[in-house]
Design an enzyme around this catalytic site. Structure first.
Site, PDB file in Angstrom:
ATOM      1  N   LYS A   1      -6.682   4.677   8.478  1.00  0.00           N
ATOM      2  CA  LYS A   1      -5.670   5.544   7.878  1.00  0.00           C
ATOM      3  C   LYS A   1      -6.144   6.994   7.830  1.00  0.00           C
ATOM      4  O   LYS A   1      -5.382   7.930   8.088  1.00  0.00           O
ATOM      5  CB  LYS A   1      -5.346   5.059   6.463  1.00  0.00           C
ATOM      6  CG  LYS A   1      -4.525   3.767   6.431  1.00  0.00           C
ATOM      7  CD  LYS A   1      -4.399   3.247   4.995  1.00  0.00           C
ATOM      8  CE  LYS A   1      -3.426   2.074   4.898  1.00  0.00           C
ATOM      9  NZ  LYS A   1      -3.385   1.511   3.540  1.00  0.00           N
TER      10      LYS A   1
ATOM     11  N   SER B   1       0.803  -1.230   0.000  1.00  0.00           N
ATOM     12  CA  SER B   1       0.000   0.000   0.000  1.00  0.00           C
ATOM     13  C   SER B   1       0.834   1.278   0.000  1.00  0.00           C
ATOM     14  O   SER B   1       0.287   2.364  -0.180  1.00  0.00           O
ATOM     15  CB  SER B   1      -0.993  -0.011   1.161  1.00  0.00           C
ATOM     16  OG  SER B   1      -0.362   0.336   2.351  1.00  0.00           O
TER      17      SER B   1
END
Ligand SMILES: [Ca+2]
Ligand SMILES: [Ca+2]
Ligand SMILES: [Ca+2]
Ligand SMILES: [Ca+2]
Ligand SMILES: [Ca+2]
Ligand SMILES: [Ca+2]
Ligand SMILES: [Ca+2]
Ligand SMILES: [Ca+2]
Ligand SMILES: [Ca+2]
Ligand SMILES: [Ca+2]
Ligand SMILES: [Ca+2]
Ligand SMILES: [Ca+2]
Lengths: 190, 190, 190, 190, 190, 190
Positions: free
Chosen positions: B138, B95
Site C-alpha cells: 500500500k 481496511s
C-alpha cells in the site's frame, strides 16, 4: 492480532471469549445507541446464530426493563447497533450471548463494565445461561490477555475443574445460571 | 488503471489504500448527501464486510455528532451515498474503514480533505482504529501516486519499520488509535 | 440483431456502446418518468454493477439539480424507470454510466439528445468519467450503425490513437473528464 | 395441452405465441384489476425477463395514459395482476411483451380484444416493438389453434417471407414498429 | 447437553420432545411478549417448517382468542418472540407444533404450564393434531429427563402400544386430536 | 399417513387430491381469517407454483366479490392464512387451485363445504379450470378415503373414461370449465 484487555472507559464494550481453529481468543462486543425507531443493526461479519443471540439479548432487556431500571421508551426511540471487531474474521455460534446482553445492558443503563472481566455463555429468551465449548482454550487466552475474572455458565464448572491449577492461577471464576447474575456481576454502579 | 492523487476540491472524496492480488493501489472513497430520510446507499461492487464499514462509519458519526459539530437532523433529513470507483472490480474487507468515515465526516461537516494525504485502517463502533494487512504494498502504491502523508493504525507502525528507508523517503506517517485522531489530521478547517 | 442509430424524437433515449463476446454493438438506454414517490426501477436483464451505475446517475442528478435546472421536487414526486433493450441478453459492467446519466438528464430536463451521437464511460459519484474497455470494437460498431460523434473518457484517447485512421474516418471524438462535459455535449437546448 | 383460441368475452385476455423445446404453442395472458395501491403481481411460473416485460408494459401505459384515455388515478387506486397459465410450465424471455401490454391496456380501458388474433414481440420503454425468435413454429401453432390474424414485429417480416405460402394460407399478418400500432389493431372499440 | 425437566416458574416455557440423529431429546420452547405491533420473531436456528409451525400457532390463537379469553388487542400491541435453545443445533420439522402453541398460549394467557409434562405433535390451522415420528426415542428421552406426563397425537397411540411396558413405567400418556385438548391439559388455571 | 375424509364442520377446510411419487393421496386445504390489513400467509411447505395458486385464488375472489356476496372490505380488514398439512412433505404444482379457491370462498362467505366431496384442477385469473395430471391415482385415493363426489376439469373427462368402471363405482364426477361451477357445486347454502 492477539488482543489484550484494554480499559473500561466506554459503556457498551465488553470482553468475550472466542474459540477458533487457531485456539482461544478474546474479542470485544461493542454496542451503541442513536436516535431512531428501535431498529437493531449488527456488524462484524456475524453468522445467523450470533445475530440471533443479539436479537435474544435485546428481547431479554425489553422484557426486563423495569427490573433493570431502563425506561421502556428507550427501546422505541433509539436504534441499537452491535459490532464485534474484526471485520475480516467470520464469527458465529451462540457463545457470545452473555457478552452481547451485558454490552446492551451497559449501553441502555449507562453503567460501565467492571475492569479485567471477561465472559462466555449462551443465553435463552427466559434468561437462562447455557454451557458452551472450548472452555480450556478460552481461559488460556483470557489469562494471556490480562483478564482477572471470568463469568462462565454453571454447567461449564466441570471443564474448569479439569484444567491444571497452574494454568488458572490468578483467575477468579463466577459460575452463573441466569442472565441476571451476569449483569449483577459485570456492570458497575453509576 | 493506476490512479494518481487528484485534488481536494470536492468534499467527501478521500484517498484510500487497497491491497489486491496485483499489489498495492490507491482508491477513492466518494460520498454525497441528498434530500431524503436517512437512507444509506452503497455502490462500487462492495462486499458485505466493506458495506459494514460504511454502516459503522455512519453510526460513529451519529453518536459523535455533537463533538463534530454536525446538526443531528442532518442524519434524518438526508440520504447518504457512498461510492468507491471502479465498478468492474469487486472490493471487500474492513481496511477502508477510516477512509469511509473521513469521507462521510467531510460530507456532513463540509470540510475538505487535506491535500496529498491517504489512509488505511479498520474502524470499530466505539471509534478505535485496528491494524490492517498489506502495508508495504500500500505504501509503495501511495508514493507512486504522489501521496505525501499517510495515516495508519498505531499497530501497523512495526510494518513501516520493516520497510527499507529508501522506499518511504518523502512520506510522513501518522499513527493513530482512534477515529478522532484521523479526522483531526485529515479534515481541513473551513 | 445489429441495431442502427434511429432518431432522437424521444427524450430519454441515448445510444451507448457495448462490448460483448460477439464484438462491439450499439445499445439504447431508455428512461421515463411517471407519477410516484421517487422509486427507481431497472429493467433489461441488468447485472448488479450496471444497476449501480443507474443509482449513481440518479444520485448525481439529485446533487446537481440546481446546476441542471431541475426542480428538486421532480425526484420526489415521480418514479424513474431505466430500461436497456434487449431483454434476452444479460448486460453488466460500469461502462454504460455516461449513457445512463445522459438518458436520465434528458428525461428530467426534457432536452432531447443530439442526433447521431453515441458514448461509453464509467461514472463516479462526484461526477468524474473513468476509462472503459473494448474501445476499438465499440468504435467499429458505432460507425457501422451510422453514428457520427462519439463521447469517450479522456483516458481512452490513447486507445483511439492506436486505431488505423481509415476505420475512424468520418467520426468525431469528444474526450471528457467529467459528467458535466458529457451533458453539455449531448443534450440539445430546448 | 394444445390450446385453441377460445373467445374474447373477457377483457384482459390476449392470445400470445410461445416457442418451446416442444415447438410453437399459443398461450393466454390474463390480467385483472382490484382495489389497491398500485401493486403489480405476477403469476404463472414466470422468469425474471418475462416479469420485466410486465413492468415495462405497465410503465408504458402509465406514461401514455392520456393518449389511451385512462384516468391516471386508475394506476394508484388499483392493484394489477398478470397471470399466464399454465403454472407447471416455467416461462421466460421478452417475446410476450406486446401480449402483456395489450392485456393490460384491455383491462385498464375496458376494451375487449379482437377475435382470433394472436401476437408476439418484445417491447421497450419508449414503445418500440423489437423482433423475436421462433417465428415459423409460432405461426404454425397459431394456425392450428384457429387464429386468423397475427401481429408481429416489422423486423420479423423476413421470417414470414421464408415460410412456404401453403403453411400460412388463411392468416393475415400485421407488422408493427410501435406499441401504439399493436393496441390500435388489437383492441375493439367499446 | 442432555437436559432434564427444570421447573415451571415461568410462563411461556414448555417442554417438547425432539428426535435427532443421536436419539431422542427433550427441548424447551420459550416465548415472550414485548410492546410492539404484532411482529413475530423466531430464533434458535430454526428451519422453515418449524418457523411455519410458529406462524400456525400464532394464527390459531388469534382465531380462538375469545375461546381462550385473550383480548384481541394483545396480538396487535405486542411483539411475539419464540426461541428454542440451543442455538448451535439446527432444528426443523413440524413436530414441535403443539409445544409452540402451548408456549404462546401460556404467554398470552399468563397461565403457567403443568409441572413435569412434555409433548410432541404437528398442528394444523383448524386446530387438529397430526401424528409425528420418533415416538419411542422421544419417550425414552422424556423418562430420562424426569417427565411424568406426555401429550401425544391420537394417531401415535399405536406407537406407544408397541413399546415394552417396562420402558414407559411411571409415564402417563394423553392422546389428543385437537389443540384445545392440549391446552386444557397443559395449562394450569391462574 | 393415509388420510380419510373427516367431516365438514369447519368452514375453510376442503379435500383435495394430490399425486405423489408414492401414488395418489387426499390432502386438506385449510384457510382462516383474522383481523389484519389484507396480508396473505401461506404455510405447509409449499413451492412457488402452489403459492401462486393461492395468490390467484384470492385475486379471483376479490374481483368476483359482488357475485359471491362478499363485502369488499373483508379483503382489506382481515389477514388470510392458507395452510396445507402435513409440514414435513414439500408440495408444489398448480393442481390444488380449485381446492384453494373453494377453501377461501368458504372462509370469506361462511358457507360450509359439502360432505364427502373432493376436487383437483388448476385455476386461472379469469376463472377458468385447466386440466391436471395423475387423475387415475387421485381417483383411487379419493375412493379409498371415503369420498363420494369428485370435481374435475372438463378436459380430464377423457382420463376418467379410461379407468375401468369397477374402480370408480360409487363415485360421482362433476366436470367443470370455470371456478364458478366449482363453488356452486361445493359450497353449501347457509
Ligand atoms: Ca483477534
Ligand atoms: Ca447460580
Ligand atoms: Ca485502480
Ligand atoms: Ca495515538
Ligand atoms: Ca443488439
Ligand atoms: Ca476535459
Ligand atoms: Ca399449453
Ligand atoms: Ca409500422
Ligand atoms: Ca440438548
Ligand atoms: Ca381426543
Ligand atoms: Ca398424507
Ligand atoms: Ca361446464
Amino acid at each position: 492480532s492477539k488482543e489484550t484487555w484494554q480499559d473500561n472507559k466506554f459503556t457498551g464494550v465488553v470482553t468475550g471469549l472466542a474459540w477458533t481453529a487457531a485456539g482461544g481468543e478474546i474479542l470485544f462486543v461493542e454496542s451503541g445507541l442513536s436516535k431512531g425507531k428501535g431498529q437493531l443493526s449488527l456488524t462484524g461479519n456475524l453468522g445467523d446464530v450470533m445475530k440471533e443471540s443479539a436479537m435474544l439479548a435485546l428481547e431479554y432487556l425489553k422484557s426486563h426493563a423495569r427490573y433493570l431500571n431502563i425506561d421502556e421508551k428507550a427501546f422505541d426511540e433509539q436504534n441499537v447497533h452491535v459490532h464485534i471487531p474484526e471485520g475480516a474474521i467470520p464469527k458465529d455460534g451462540p457463545s457470545a450471548g452473555i457478552t452481547i446482553v451485558t454490552s446492551l445492558a451497559s449501553s441502555f443503563t449507562g453503567k460501565k463494565v467492571k475492569a479485567r472481566i471477561a465472559m462466555t455463555g449462551e443465553i435463552t429468551l427466559r434468561g437462562k445461561v447455557l454451557p458452551v465449548g472450548g472452555i480450556k482454550e478460552k481461559i488460556l487466552a483470557a489469562k494471556r490477555a490480562g483478564i482477572r475474572e471470568i463469568i462462565l455458565p454453571q454447567e461449564n464448572k466441570k471443564d474448569i475443574e479439569e484444567i491444571k491449577p497452574i494454568y488458572i492461577d490468578g483467575l477468579t471464576f463466577h459460575y452463573v445460571d441466569e442472565i441476571k447474575e451476569v449483569l449483577n456481576m459485570a456492570l458497575e454502579e453509576k
